[in-house]
Scaffold this motif. Structure first.
Motif: not given
Ligand SMILES: [Zn+2]
Length: 491
Positions: A94, A98, A190, A193
């Motif tokens: 992260w 990622g 991200s 996600q």
């Protein structure tokens, strides 16, 4: 058999809106906690469906006719550790990079040479690999296809990208070992996600992932990788756009990564019941829906009312109607297998399992009718009230078993719904095929019908709640599915 169609139409009229509502409110209630596969809520839901099957005299296929539960083996991925190494620098997961858990397994790669290979395209018009060798190397890629300064795709000459081999196929063939993808929307993606990280990823034993691992890198990480070469990713993009030529080169740096994913074995049940047909040699029809959903994120419950408590209560109601018909001596020619799947949201795990371990052999499976989302007017139809009695359909019947006729003739009898073929257009086909539980059977050559109501803004949100269902529309769609199933089982 003169009696069957007319009588079954009458039985279709017995669909109980109250029962549909009651079952749906229960499956999409707080205590179900979003029915994530293997969770307490998933267990409660599967017991409820199993009890319903029993109360409606469905035949139990397992444990000598005493159980409706088919245990599905599931392999949950547990990320132990992830770091990316660019040159001497190490970055934790992260921190500017990622990946999608679903497509990652354990990877261990040390200080490998890196090449920039543009978009990873190799064909007669455009070749990102003319001056480089990617074998055994890490490859930095751009996503998509090259465009010119006017925004047209170079390979198609239009605003539509050309249809070409995927970078995965090309890079695998050439022996690359890892893909670093420049993600220009890294922060937004991200964030998305990480938001969905409460949903565990599973390995699918029937559909092994053979793709190269792909790591998504932010602009900062990519530029860090390129720094020794005196380049930036935006500069490279600009050069490609301006010259309409590939700009591949060997990057003066190394990269590696350590990702450790442990696999934890779990089990959760499909719930399978049967109405036995009069002709055992005629095989079966499968009527399916998934009862699992994505679960909860802390205190936030994803209720999954439309997706897919609606389809689950639909097949429950149809089981009740078929039982009613059977009580009156109306049995279908083919057996009807009612399949309430777990694990759809984790990658069609339940339906893959049944397709690999079917009740009737696959070659005796005449057709699948799969229901995934019903009873909600989608964003396209909402606001067009007079037009909102509809169902989207997808029929794939390459062996000509008359599935389309079974569906349309059922609808003609009921005369209520517009059957919308919007999602049968080729540009949607692949996603529609892959997107629900008909797919593992389609792969084995079984023809299918999929019925659904399309997407609302609450799709896969905590706001997909039972109060938003249109129960009259749902009951009309259930009648359609009932009569269609009947036709499939007798035609
Ligand atoms: Zn679904």
């Amino acid at each position: 058999m003169l009696w069957t169609r007319a009588k079954n139409q009458k039985i279709a009229d017995d669909v109980s809106i109250e029962q549909l509502r009651k079952n749906l409110y229960y499956l999409a209630s707080d205590q179900m906690e979003g029915r994530a596969m293997g969770s307490h809520g998933d267990t409660l839901a599967s017991v409820y469906i199993s009890d319903w099957f029993k109360a409606n005299n469905l035949t139990a296929p397992y444990q000598n006719g005493t159980s409706y539960f088919q245990a599905v083996d599931a392999f949950k991925k547990n990320l132990k550790h992830a770091e990316l190494k660019i040159g001497d620098q190490v970055f934790e997961n992260w921190n500017g990079w990622g990946f999608a858990m679903r497509s990652i397994e354990t990877v261990q790669l040390e200080n490998l040479p890196v090449v920039f290979a543009g978009y990873g395209i190799e064909n007669s018009q455009y070749n990102d690999f003319a001056d480089i060798d990617v074998k055994g190397k890490v490859v930095l890629l751009l996503n998509g296809q090259p465009q010119d300064t006017a925004g047209n795709y170079i390979l198609s000459g239009t605003k539509q990208p050309a249809s070409i081999a995927t970078y995965q196929a090309t890079l695998k063939k050439k022996g690359a070992v890892l893909i670093l993808m420049y993600a220009n929307r890294f922060s937004a993606d991200s964030l998305q996600q990480r938001r969905s990280a409460f949903q565990p990823a599973y390995k699918n034993p029937f559909n092994q992932n053979t793709n190269l691992p792909v790591l998504n890198l932010s602009e900062e990480r990519v530029n860090g990788l390129l720094a020794n070469s005196g380049k930036t990713i935006k500069g490279l993009l600009k050069e490609i756009t301006n010259t309409r030529q590939p700009k591949s080169f060997t990057i003066n740096n190394t990269a590696g990564c350590h990702i450790q994913v442990d696999i934890i074995e779990e089990k959760a049940p499909n719930v399978i019941g049967m109405i036995q047909g009069t002709d055992t040699a005629a095989g079966c029809v499968i009527l399916s829906a998934h009862h699992d959903h994505v679960g909860r994120d802390g205190d936030i419950i994803y209720y999954g009312a439309v997706d897919n408590a609606s389809g689950t209560v639909a097949i429950m109601e149809i089981a009740a109607l078929m039982n009613k018909a059977a009580q009156k001596g109306l049995r279908p020619k083919r057996s009807i297998v009612f399949a309430s799947y777990t694990g759809e949201e984790r990658g069609l795990l339940g339906s893959y399992h049944l397709a690999a371990n079917p009740v009737f052999p696959i070659e005796k499976t005449h057709a699948v009718l799969n229901i995934d989302m019903m009873g909600r007017v989608d964003t396209f139809y909402s606001g067009r009230r007079p037009d909102s009695n509809y169902a989207y359909i997808l029929v794939v019947d390459s062996v000509n078993r008359g599935l389309r006729n079974a569906l349309f003739s059922a609808n003609d009898k009921l005369g209520k719904l517009k059957l919308d073929t919007y999602y049968e257009q080729p540009q949607f086909m692949q996603r529609r095929l892959l997107g629900s539980d008909q797919y593992p059977f389609y792969q084995k050559g079984v023809p299918f019908i999929r019925i659904d109501c399309g997407f609302s803004k609450d799709y896969h949100q905590p706001t997909d709640t039972p109060d938003k269902i249109n129960y009259v529309l749902l009951s009309d769609q259930v009648k359609l599915a009932f009569l269609t199933t009947w036709n499939l089982a007798n035609d």
